[in-house]
Scaffold this motif. Sequence first.
Motif, PDB file in Angstrom:
ATOM      1  N   VAL A 266     -63.541  24.128  37.580  1.00 29.52           N
ATOM      2  CA  VAL A 266     -64.049  23.829  36.244  1.00 29.52           C
ATOM      3  C   VAL A 266     -62.928  23.298  35.353  1.00 29.52           C
ATOM      4  O   VAL A 266     -63.093  22.314  34.641  1.00 29.52           O
ATOM      5  CB  VAL A 266     -64.658  25.096  35.608  1.00 29.52           C
ATOM      6  N   TYR A 267     -61.791  23.963  35.411  1.00 31.60           N
ATOM      7  CA  TYR A 267     -60.652  23.586  34.568  1.00 31.60           C
ATOM      8  C   TYR A 267     -59.598  22.856  35.393  1.00 31.60           C
ATOM      9  O   TYR A 267     -59.319  23.222  36.520  1.00 31.60           O
ATOM     10  CB  TYR A 267     -59.995  24.813  33.953  1.00 31.60           C
ATOM     11  N   LYS A 268     -58.962  21.864  34.784  1.00 37.14           N
ATOM     12  CA  LYS A 268     -57.806  21.240  35.419  1.00 37.14           C
ATOM     13  C   LYS A 268     -56.567  22.022  34.981  1.00 37.14           C
ATOM     14  O   LYS A 268     -56.483  22.478  33.842  1.00 37.14           O
ATOM     15  CB  LYS A 268     -57.673  19.783  34.946  1.00 37.14           C
ATOM     16  N   LEU A 269     -55.638  22.163  35.890  1.00 43.09           N
ATOM     17  CA  LEU A 269     -54.428  22.909  35.560  1.00 43.09           C
ATOM     18  C   LEU A 269     -53.271  21.949  35.332  1.00 43.09           C
ATOM     19  O   LEU A 269     -53.083  21.002  36.097  1.00 43.09           O
ATOM     20  CB  LEU A 269     -54.065  23.864  36.700  1.00 43.09           C
ATOM     21  N   VAL A 270     -52.495  22.206  34.275  1.00 47.20           N
ATOM     22  CA  VAL A 270     -51.307  21.395  34.021  1.00 47.20           C
ATOM     23  C   VAL A 270     -50.090  22.301  34.120  1.00 47.20           C
ATOM     24  O   VAL A 270     -49.878  23.176  33.272  1.00 47.20           O
ATOM     25  CB  VAL A 270     -51.347  20.753  32.617  1.00 47.20           C
ATOM     26  N   PHE A 271     -49.283  22.098  35.159  1.00 45.37           N
ATOM     27  CA  PHE A 271     -48.071  22.900  35.315  1.00 45.37           C
ATOM     28  C   PHE A 271     -46.982  22.323  34.438  1.00 45.37           C
ATOM     29  O   PHE A 271     -46.833  21.112  34.327  1.00 45.37           O
ATOM     30  CB  PHE A 271     -47.597  22.868  36.768  1.00 45.37           C
ATOM     31  N   PHE A 272     -46.210  23.226  33.801  1.00 47.89           N
ATOM     32  CA  PHE A 272     -45.040  22.730  33.083  1.00 47.89           C
ATOM     33  C   PHE A 272     -43.918  23.753  33.165  1.00 47.89           C
ATOM     34  O   PHE A 272     -44.138  24.953  33.377  1.00 47.89           O
ATOM     35  CB  PHE A 272     -45.377  22.387  31.621  1.00 47.89           C
ATOM     36  N   SER A 273     -42.692  23.222  32.979  1.00 48.20           N
ATOM     37  CA  SER A 273     -41.518  24.095  33.008  1.00 48.20           C
ATOM     38  C   SER A 273     -40.508  23.477  32.049  1.00 48.20           C
ATOM     39  O   SER A 273     -40.882  22.652  31.229  1.00 48.20           O
ATOM     40  CB  SER A 273     -40.957  24.188  34.414  1.00 48.20           C
ATOM     41  N   ASN A 274     -39.247  23.849  32.159  1.00 44.15           N
ATOM     42  CA  ASN A 274     -38.263  23.298  31.229  1.00 44.15           C
ATOM     43  C   ASN A 274     -38.059  21.817  31.473  1.00 44.15           C
ATOM     44  O   ASN A 274     -38.023  21.014  30.560  1.00 44.15           O
ATOM     45  CB  ASN A 274     -36.929  24.029  31.350  1.00 44.15           C
ATOM     46  N   GLY A 275     -37.900  21.467  32.734  1.00 45.92           N
ATOM     47  CA  GLY A 275     -37.778  20.060  33.083  1.00 45.92           C
ATOM     48  C   GLY A 275     -39.037  19.658  33.822  1.00 45.92           C
ATOM     49  O   GLY A 275     -40.138  20.020  33.416  1.00 45.92           O
ATOM     50  N   THR A 276     -38.873  18.954  34.940  1.00 41.22           N
ATOM     51  CA  THR A 276     -40.055  18.598  35.735  1.00 41.22           C
ATOM     52  C   THR A 276     -40.054  19.285  37.090  1.00 41.22           C
ATOM     53  O   THR A 276     -41.105  19.514  37.673  1.00 41.22           O
ATOM     54  CB  THR A 276     -40.111  17.073  35.966  1.00 41.22           C
TER      55      THR A 276
END
Lengths: 168, 208, 200
Positions: free
Chosen positions: B106-116
């Motif tokens: 249902v939901y798309k996930l967006v991973f993030f951190s300090n850099g890439t």
Amino acid sequence: MKNKYLNPYVAGFFIGIALIAAYYFSGEGLGASGAFKRFVIASIDAVSHTYAQTSHYTASVVKNGNPLDSWLVFELLGLGFGAILSAAIFGRLEWKIGKSPKISNKTRLIAAVIGGFLWGIGSQLGRGCTSGLIMSGMAVNSLSGYIGLIGVFGGGYLIAYFFRKLWI
Amino acid sequence: MAMKKTDLIILGLMALGAIWALFLPNVKPHIRYLDNHEILYKINTKERYLSVDDVAKIIMTKNPGYILVDVRKPEAYKQFTLPGSINIPLDSLFTDNNRKLLEQDVYKLVFFSNGTSLADRAWLLSTAAGYTGLYVMKGGLNAWFNDLLMPKRPSDIAPPQEFDLYNFRRGAAAFFTGASAGEEASPAKATVNITVPVKKKEVGGGCE
Amino acid sequence: MGIINDNVNLLIAFFIGILFGGMLEAAGFTNTRKLAGVFYGYDFTVLKVFFTAALTAAVGLFLMHHYGLIDLTQVFYPHTYWLPTLVGAFVMAFGFIIGGFCPGTSFCGAVTGKIDALVFVGGVFIGIFFYAFTYQAVFEKFRNSTFMGQVNVADWLGIREGVFLAIMVFVAIGSFFFANWVQKKVNKNKSPEELEDLGL
């Protein structure tokens, strides 16, 4: 005297129950070669613990304590006990060499050693034998179980003709 | 050799069980393991990247179709994170609870951190295991600060799109820092309940 | 299910083993000619017992999982290394055709007096010892190759598990009828003594 055996479907059904019970109570399936393996590792360990700790084959088992302290080992002991019980009931408890009348005892026994040796190697490579790899694998729909099924039974059918003299 | 009554009873039981099983769902949802070529392809197309601007828009428009996932350690998450994001440290990515998040569609996930790179690693592991609908915020929080919150004024001869972007970023910066009275991402804010994977009717609405 | 005390676990293993071994012997699996019969058409007991056991368990576990009696995601699930498994299985096939047993049945045979089974068990130990000492140098790399993960065969085929189980059960049942037909034909002209000798 007529051979008297339990209905194969009934026997299969109860083995299936045993398999379910194994998964239910202990989270793992049935097996036989695994127990054999642990006997081997236990003997290697008894002779030289340091070797057992460093050799790749034995290391992962000995680091968890006594190799014989395992579900499979106790299951195998039960296997023997159950077989004796059944044989006693059916009157099959006797010293005997099972073979075709067309071959000699010597041939049969030599074939038995060779066959056993092949199972020793094959079961280790394949990560189990008929009960551990195939039957327990099929019980949880594992691909490895079916690969084993095709390999053992398919392979057997392919080569059966060439060894027919041993049996018929 | 004919079938006896006992035989038929047992076979009948098995057949019954099989027909019963026929209508039941799988033990685990269908997981397809990608082969090396597929993984390499996905890595190279860079389809997974969202820019900090994209993510800013998602937050600002309260787009319900996305969940922002901070893959850094909990200490970093508590110090600062994107508004509305949840924290799944990389090493907890495949726990039973978190796998449910990966499995839902249902939901798309967006991973993030300090850099890439950390976010990319989370993306790679999940994608290789067959999960889809996964994205990475390119540049991470570093880009969030340096590009979005402190945008650089383009030179006078720059094309109009750069000015549009600059203005957008200025607006975003005001939105995020102006509204940031008390905006130290409190982790409690972001518990998303995924037990009912029913497609929400609003998702199609977008920005309207 | 849940957590069971270690010693109780081992005791349970023993009793489950008794059931397993008892059924194997009762079905006649200490008799090698009976075991080999599935490959030569004169006795399909192996086929019947094996498939009934595996599929009863598979269907049973699947249903139990659905109704919350067991959590199949928590039990031991085999890892698939397809090539060494296939090769190992072929080696085991040779072992079966030549030796007439598998490790479990040979153990049952050995404890009930079958000398050929005892010798077979010895062979298995020799084989494992041989493997143990040559493992690092010869087998290790191969045995750990072609890892596919914990692959479910229904997933791999792209169909639902329930569908797969239903197909397998009906294929198995069909094979039982077919086996009966083959067996009757193969044994058509055999004398009662021959049949008894074969283990029938």
